[in-house]
Design a protein around this motif. Structure first.
Motif, PDB file in Angstrom:
ATOM      1  N   LEU A 175      -0.858   7.825   5.713  1.00  0.00           N
ATOM      2  CA  LEU A 175       0.046   6.948   6.434  1.00  0.00           C
ATOM      3  C   LEU A 175       1.615   6.429   4.979  1.00  0.00           C
ATOM      4  O   LEU A 175       2.435   5.354   5.489  1.00  0.00           O
ATOM      5  CB  LEU A 175      -0.742   4.981   6.727  1.00  0.00           C
ATOM      6  N   SER A 176       0.991   6.636   3.530  1.00  0.00           N
ATOM      7  CA  SER A 176       2.144   6.425   2.895  1.00  0.00           C
ATOM      8  C   SER A 176       3.080   7.828   2.985  1.00  0.00           C
ATOM      9  O   SER A 176       3.907   7.794   2.375  1.00  0.00           O
ATOM     10  CB  SER A 176       1.269   7.078   1.850  1.00  0.00           C
ATOM     11  N   GLY A 177       2.901   8.345   4.186  1.00  0.00           N
ATOM     12  CA  GLY A 177       3.678   9.748   4.106  1.00  0.00           C
ATOM     13  C   GLY A 177       4.701   9.800   4.134  1.00  0.00           C
ATOM     14  O   GLY A 177       5.423   8.354   4.577  1.00  0.00           O
ATOM     15  N   TYR A 223      -9.068   7.470   2.402  1.00  0.00           N
ATOM     16  CA  TYR A 223      -8.137   7.910   1.617  1.00  0.00           C
ATOM     17  C   TYR A 223      -7.010   8.891   2.010  1.00  0.00           C
ATOM     18  O   TYR A 223      -6.322   9.016   2.243  1.00  0.00           O
ATOM     19  CB  TYR A 223      -8.449   8.018   0.304  1.00  0.00           C
ATOM     20  N   ASN A 224      -7.430   9.581   2.793  1.00  0.00           N
ATOM     21  CA  ASN A 224      -7.185  10.330   3.567  1.00  0.00           C
ATOM     22  C   ASN A 224      -6.132   9.182   4.775  1.00  0.00           C
ATOM     23  O   ASN A 224      -4.570   9.877   4.942  1.00  0.00           O
ATOM     24  CB  ASN A 224      -7.518  11.496   4.620  1.00  0.00           C
ATOM     25  N   CYS A 266      -6.834   6.078  -9.682  1.00  0.00           N
ATOM     26  CA  CYS A 266      -6.788   4.519  -8.968  1.00  0.00           C
ATOM     27  C   CYS A 266      -7.912   3.136  -8.980  1.00  0.00           C
ATOM     28  O   CYS A 266      -7.669   2.801 -10.442  1.00  0.00           O
ATOM     29  CB  CYS A 266      -6.320   4.464  -7.771  1.00  0.00           C
ATOM     30  N   GLU A 286       2.376  -0.687   7.996  1.00  0.00           N
ATOM     31  CA  GLU A 286       1.030  -1.791   7.340  1.00  0.00           C
ATOM     32  C   GLU A 286       0.676  -2.402   8.297  1.00  0.00           C
ATOM     33  O   GLU A 286      -0.970  -2.909   7.900  1.00  0.00           O
ATOM     34  CB  GLU A 286       1.490  -2.043   5.738  1.00  0.00           C
ATOM     35  N   MET A 301       1.129  -0.980  -0.043  1.00  0.00           N
ATOM     36  CA  MET A 301       0.221   0.329   0.051  1.00  0.00           C
ATOM     37  C   MET A 301       0.718   0.879  -0.589  1.00  0.00           C
ATOM     38  O   MET A 301       2.282   1.491   0.747  1.00  0.00           O
ATOM     39  CB  MET A 301      -1.022   0.124   1.261  1.00  0.00           C
ATOM     40  N   LYS A 302       0.981   1.782  -1.051  1.00  0.00           N
ATOM     41  CA  LYS A 302       1.700   3.199  -1.566  1.00  0.00           C
ATOM     42  C   LYS A 302       0.481   3.934  -1.997  1.00  0.00           C
ATOM     43  O   LYS A 302       0.093   3.850  -2.828  1.00  0.00           O
ATOM     44  CB  LYS A 302       2.752   3.398  -1.952  1.00  0.00           C
ATOM     45  N   PHE A 303      -0.240   5.117  -1.027  1.00  0.00           N
ATOM     46  CA  PHE A 303      -0.614   5.745  -1.361  1.00  0.00           C
ATOM     47  C   PHE A 303      -0.429   7.025  -1.717  1.00  0.00           C
ATOM     48  O   PHE A 303      -0.696   8.119  -1.186  1.00  0.00           O
ATOM     49  CB  PHE A 303      -2.073   6.218  -0.853  1.00  0.00           C
ATOM     50  N   ALA A 304       0.040   7.585  -2.755  1.00  0.00           N
ATOM     51  CA  ALA A 304       1.636   8.381  -2.701  1.00  0.00           C
ATOM     52  C   ALA A 304       2.409   8.324  -4.722  1.00  0.00           C
ATOM     53  O   ALA A 304       2.122   7.891  -4.953  1.00  0.00           O
ATOM     54  CB  ALA A 304       2.383   8.688  -1.648  1.00  0.00           C
ATOM     55  N   PHE A 305       2.571   9.546  -4.662  1.00  0.00           N
ATOM     56  CA  PHE A 305       3.070   9.514  -6.126  1.00  0.00           C
ATOM     57  C   PHE A 305       3.991   9.030  -6.189  1.00  0.00           C
ATOM     58  O   PHE A 305       4.896   8.629  -5.086  1.00  0.00           O
ATOM     59  CB  PHE A 305       3.115  11.208  -6.559  1.00  0.00           C
ATOM     60  N   THR A 306       4.676   8.420  -7.053  1.00  0.00           N
ATOM     61  CA  THR A 306       6.375   7.801  -7.273  1.00  0.00           C
ATOM     62  C   THR A 306       7.469   8.660  -7.688  1.00  0.00           C
ATOM     63  O   THR A 306       6.260   9.816  -8.075  1.00  0.00           O
ATOM     64  CB  THR A 306       5.796   6.727  -8.723  1.00  0.00           C
ATOM     65  N   MET A 321      -5.259   7.155   4.363  1.00  0.00           N
ATOM     66  CA  MET A 321      -3.432   6.230   3.485  1.00  0.00           C
ATOM     67  C   MET A 321      -2.957   7.245   2.756  1.00  0.00           C
ATOM     68  O   MET A 321      -1.911   6.755   2.657  1.00  0.00           O
ATOM     69  CB  MET A 321      -4.834   5.312   1.864  1.00  0.00           C
ATOM     70  N   ARG A 322      -3.274   8.065   2.695  1.00  0.00           N
ATOM     71  CA  ARG A 322      -2.375   9.144   1.940  1.00  0.00           C
ATOM     72  C   ARG A 322      -1.319   9.665   3.722  1.00  0.00           C
ATOM     73  O   ARG A 322       0.119   9.573   2.932  1.00  0.00           O
ATOM     74  CB  ARG A 322      -2.585  10.193   1.712  1.00  0.00           C
ATOM     75  N   MET A 365       1.135   5.503  -7.134  1.00  0.00           N
ATOM     76  CA  MET A 365      -0.111   4.933  -6.530  1.00  0.00           C
ATOM     77  C   MET A 365      -0.306   3.082  -6.535  1.00  0.00           C
ATOM     78  O   MET A 365      -0.591   2.985  -7.383  1.00  0.00           O
ATOM     79  CB  MET A 365      -1.510   6.190  -6.600  1.00  0.00           C
ATOM     80  N   LYS A 366      -0.457   2.830  -5.329  1.00  0.00           N
ATOM     81  CA  LYS A 366      -0.990   1.584  -4.950  1.00  0.00           C
ATOM     82  C   LYS A 366      -1.737   1.567  -4.018  1.00  0.00           C
ATOM     83  O   LYS A 366      -1.601   2.180  -2.820  1.00  0.00           O
ATOM     84  CB  LYS A 366       0.184   0.482  -5.087  1.00  0.00           C
ATOM     85  N   LEU A 367      -2.903   1.134  -4.483  1.00  0.00           N
ATOM     86  CA  LEU A 367      -4.484   1.128  -2.807  1.00  0.00           C
ATOM     87  C   LEU A 367      -4.074  -0.241  -2.419  1.00  0.00           C
ATOM     88  O   LEU A 367      -4.524  -0.673  -0.962  1.00  0.00           O
ATOM     89  CB  LEU A 367      -6.000   1.298  -3.007  1.00  0.00           C
ATOM     90  N   SER A 368      -2.900  -0.896  -2.537  1.00  0.00           N
ATOM     91  CA  SER A 368      -3.867  -2.535  -2.255  1.00  0.00           C
ATOM     92  C   SER A 368      -2.500  -2.569  -1.153  1.00  0.00           C
ATOM     93  O   SER A 368      -1.469  -1.956  -1.722  1.00  0.00           O
ATOM     94  CB  SER A 368      -3.522  -4.177  -3.291  1.00  0.00           C
ATOM     95  N   PHE A 369      -2.031  -3.448  -0.607  1.00  0.00           N
ATOM     96  CA  PHE A 369      -1.942  -4.470   0.273  1.00  0.00           C
ATOM     97  C   PHE A 369      -0.669  -5.786   0.267  1.00  0.00           C
ATOM     98  O   PHE A 369      -1.555  -5.717  -1.497  1.00  0.00           O
ATOM     99  CB  PHE A 369      -2.101  -4.717   1.779  1.00  0.00           C
ATOM    100  N   GLN A 383       6.188  10.536 -11.196  1.00  0.00           N
ATOM    101  CA  GLN A 383       4.863  10.942 -10.626  1.00  0.00           C
ATOM    102  C   GLN A 383       4.634  12.752 -10.201  1.00  0.00           C
ATOM    103  O   GLN A 383       4.593  13.933 -10.756  1.00  0.00           O
ATOM    104  CB  GLN A 383       2.988  10.418 -10.121  1.00  0.00           C
ATOM    105  N   SER A 433      -7.582  13.570  -1.969  1.00  0.00           N
ATOM    106  CA  SER A 433      -7.577  12.141  -1.594  1.00  0.00           C
ATOM    107  C   SER A 433      -8.804  11.216  -2.562  1.00  0.00           C
ATOM    108  O   SER A 433      -8.676  10.415  -3.486  1.00  0.00           O
ATOM    109  CB  SER A 433      -8.161  12.274  -0.196  1.00  0.00           C
TER     110      SER A 433
END
Lengths: 379, 398
Positions: free
Chosen positions: B307-309, B301-302, A293, B76, A1-6, B304-305, B1-5, A9, A286
């Protein structure tokens, strides 16, 4: 899970923002939006030749970049931030519609033409009873079909060399055709709008004869639905940019403006308004990138129609309100100068208003979601 | 961007779900979905026993290093644990302050002796902690703390005098960490100490605060020459503020998705009622249910952003809006529940004042926008830290 820009990007975002900061300044936007062409063809050419944004979604087999929705959203967000006055949304929407049409040589040639810089606009609705209301009829006459009727709110229609036209036959079955703007029986009229940065046109057709070579899709009801949902995501990207820019320029203004021997940015009444604006902009962002996606996943066959519809409706309701709230609050934070022509916040306010009702108001989006949640199905 | 684990994370998810499924049974079946804000006073003993059960399975303190009995779980994995815990209906954690506040604080600032003394009982579900920050005169303005700590050379102990308030579950806890003023002349965040204090001693008096729900989970805690040993101050005397604020840096939002799972359960219940009683045909209710749905998904989604920070643990913009967002959303949900129920919402079915879940939700969510930093304080923080707007000038406007 990486909901951030590459990294790629992030780089695309930075270069897009830098390009538009230089090319789509306040002065440039004002000149382009009030010009006769309704945009600056030189800037459009630069975008097409140097930035290649018109080719982001176009497959590489049709000379495009073959990138995804996150990349497109990044660029459209930057465009909203700088009030870009160019047919970028128009061609992105047409690209979406074409990608949903069955693969044919004609379709691929049109996608290539978009990459080459041609402006092709989607003439989809007459807006008599909502955005899926089709105002063009297709009458079969032996070997030819005649298209007649009107499509309204055609983005950058006056600049388009071709239109993708949605038409309905007597039984209500919809089809998609490509016509030349110069074809006999086609009258395109620029329709002045409150927001001058997103030009609109009315396209009237009177017995426009089309051949099978011009037919892109039959039984197109589902295609139209999907085009609408996906187009909403494109609009959302613009709105997120508008929401962010409205916040940024308003906060900057309050840091400079002084009253009662303090900058007005130090007053809680102002700070709390700004905090609410940031919350709305970040939330809309968000949902934008979530929807982007999902759009990618939907094209890859990994997300179903309901998920796409849901994502588009949620993002649209949220971003429409964020853009309007932020631009409206921005005017208030500017005080008196906020309502003058000189300051840019009024331009964002107008763009926010225009996009809020374009392709569906927030209340309509929520009602569509309520149908999913409460009535066990789509509206 | 990737929403899945990742596949490995999904395998971890399965392990968590299986364990919870196997163990939230029998004597623990009745604690499912119990406890948590607004319901903390229920099944306290059973929930303490549940903590020991969790400890047996190595499911307490999973973010701690392995050396102290944790799993050194990644962000995660912690998110997944919280999600599955909520999905399974795991009860409100009696041990969560020890697990997520005391533990990380000691790991970062504590001495080896403090770690050895205090960490294992937390890890094993045997010691429960509460938090002693707020005072009657130090709410939003936390640095206005007046509780005093004086070192008594004769006994070699710290003596603590003062009052703390809004101390959740103090009456069910073994310890409290206390922020107290060491230097009488000091001001604001200077001259404070961070103390580890046993609650079961003559100098401590705990009085529950009855809330608008008729129940009590918060307390006033009075310290009247309460004592702790010379070894029970964390960090140097005077560094209390630094230690206390360090806690905030540990909050990476790993529990947010689990929290949202509980919110989803509440929203699902409201939707179920609306479909049953016809409220689902009311255009206003339809709009508000859709809005609640959008809000909950936005939170996801806030998060997840967030947590991905950044790996550096700095508070990102998404993290700063989180409290303001969820508290406002939850408060609105409570009102929506009442409006879906209509006049029925008023009826108290069990006497004398035993409220049902949605009534408690409605009333207790008025606290959400106050505790842990009011919405107004949150907006100040956002404006000052994220938007760079100037601080409010301090001082008197009387």
């Amino acid at each position: 899970m990486k909901f951030a820009f590459t990294d790629e990007q992030r780089m695309l975002r930075d270069t897009s923002q830098a390009f538009l900061a230089a090319e789509s300044s306040s002065a440039a936007v004002r000149t382009a939006s009030t010009s006769e062409q309704t945009y600056d063809p030189e800037l459009w050419q630069k975008i097409c030749e140097d930035m290649y944004w018109q080719g982001i979604l176009v497959p590489e087999s049709c000379d495009g970049l073959g990138l995804g929705w996150v990349e497109l959203a990044i660029v459209l967000e930057a465009a909203g931030e700088r009030l870009l006055t160019a047919p970028l949304f128009a061609v992105a929407q047409s690209t979406v519609a074409l990608k949903l049409c069955p693969q044919t040589d004609i379709r691929d040639a049109l996608l290539s033409a978009i990459v080459g810089g041609d402006v092709i606009s989607l003439a989809m609705s007459d807006q008599r009873s909502g955005w899926s209301s089709c105002g063009v009829t297709a009458n079969d006459r032996s070997n030819t079909t005649l298209l007649s009727g009107t499509a309204r709110f055609v983005p950058f229609g006056a600049a388009a060399s071709k239109f993708l036209v949605v038409a309905a036959d007597a039984s209500g079955s919809q089809s998609v055709w490509v016509i030349d703007a110069a074809q006999e029986g086609v009258v395109t009229e620029h329709t002045p709008t409150m927001d001058q940065t997103r030009a609109m046109a009315t396209v009237s057709l009177e017995n426009v004869a089309v051949s099978v070579d011009q037919l892109l899709a039959d039984d197109a009801a589902s295609l139209v639905d999907k085009t609408l949902a996906l187009s909403r995501i494109l609009v959302v990207a613009d709105q997120v940019g508008v929401a962010q820019a409205s916040l940024d320029i308003s906060v900057d203004y309050t840091k400079e403006r002084s009253q009662f021997d303090r900058t007005i940015a130090s007053f809680q009444a102002i700070k709390h308004k700004a905090a609410d604006m940031m919350l709305k902009a970040e939330s809309a962002r968000s949902l934008l990138y979530y929807a982007a996606c999902i759009a990618d996943a939907w094209f890859a066959g990994e997300a179903d129609d309901a998920a796409l519809e849901e994502a588009a409706c949620m993002a649209s309701a949220c971003a429409s309100e964020a853009a309007f709230f932020n631009a409206g609050s921005g005017i208030q934070m500017h005080g008196g100068v906020g309502i003058t022509e000189e300051y840019d916040i009024q331009l964002y306010f107008k763009r926010a208003r225009a996009t809020e009702s374009f392709l569906g108001r927030p209340a309509e989006m929520r009602e569509a979601l309520a149908c999913q949640l409460l009535d066990g199905g789509a509206s | 961007m990737k929403l899945s684990f990742t596949a490995a994370d999904e395998q971890f998810r399965e392990e968590v779900a299986d364990w919870l499924n196997d163990n939230l049974q029998g004597e623990f079946a009745k604690v499912r979905y119990r406890g948590g804000p607004g319901d903390e006073h229920h099944f306290v003993d059973e929930r303490k026993a549940w903590e020991r059960k969790l400890a047996e399975g190595r499911w307490t303190c999973i973010g701690w290093p392995e050396e102290w009995g944790g799993r050194a779980a990644s962000i995660e994995q912690q998110v997944i644990f919280h999600e599955e815990y909520a999905r399974a209906g795991g009860p409100g954690r009696m041990g969560h302050i020890g697990d997520t506040l005391t533990g990380p604080t000691l790991l970062a600032f504590g001495s080896e002796a403090q770690k050895a003394k205090y960490l294992p009982p937390i890890r094993n579900g045997e010691a429960f902690w509460s938090q002693g920050y707020s005072e009657p005169g130090a709410g939003s303005d936390l640095a206005a703390i007046r509780t005093r700590a004086v070192f008594d050379e004769a006994t070699g102990q710290w003596q603590i005098t003062g009052q703390k308030v809004w101390t959740s579950l103090a009456h069910e806890s073994d310890y409290v960490f206390v922020l107290a003023r060491i230097d009488r002349e000091s001001k604001r965040h200077h001259g404070l100490g961070f103390f580890l204090v046993a609650l079961d001693q003559p100098g401590v008096t705990i009085r529950p605060i009855t809330q608008l729900t008729g129940t009590a989970e918060f307390n006033e805690v009075y310290f009247d020459d309460a004592v702790c040993s010379a070894d029970d101050i964390v960090g140097a005397p005077g560094d209390g503020w630094k230690v206390a604020m360090g806690l905030l840096g540990f909050e990476r939002g790993v529990s947010t998705l689990g929290q949202q799972m509980l919110f989803q359960t509440e929203l699902d219940e409201i939707v179920r009622i609306a479909k049953g009683n016809g409220a689902s045909r009311d255009p206003d209710i339809r709009q508000r249910i859709a809005e609640a749905h959008i809000g909950l998904r936005t939170m996801r989604y806030n998060s997840m952003r967030m947590l991905s920070g950044g790996e550096d643990g700095s508070l990102s913009r998404e993290a700063m809006i989180y409290k303001l967002y969820w508290s406002s959303w939850h408060r609105n949900l409570g009102k929506l529940a009442m409006d879906v129920l209509g006049p029925e919402a008023e009826l108290v079915e069990e006497g004398p004042y035993e409220l049902n879940k949605l009534q408690s939700l409605f009333l207790f969510t008025r606290a959400d926008t106050i505790y842990g930093g009011t919405n107004q304080i949150q907006r100040n923080l956002i404006a000052e830290r994220a938007l760079g707007m100037p601080k409010e000038p301090r001082g008197s406007a009387k």
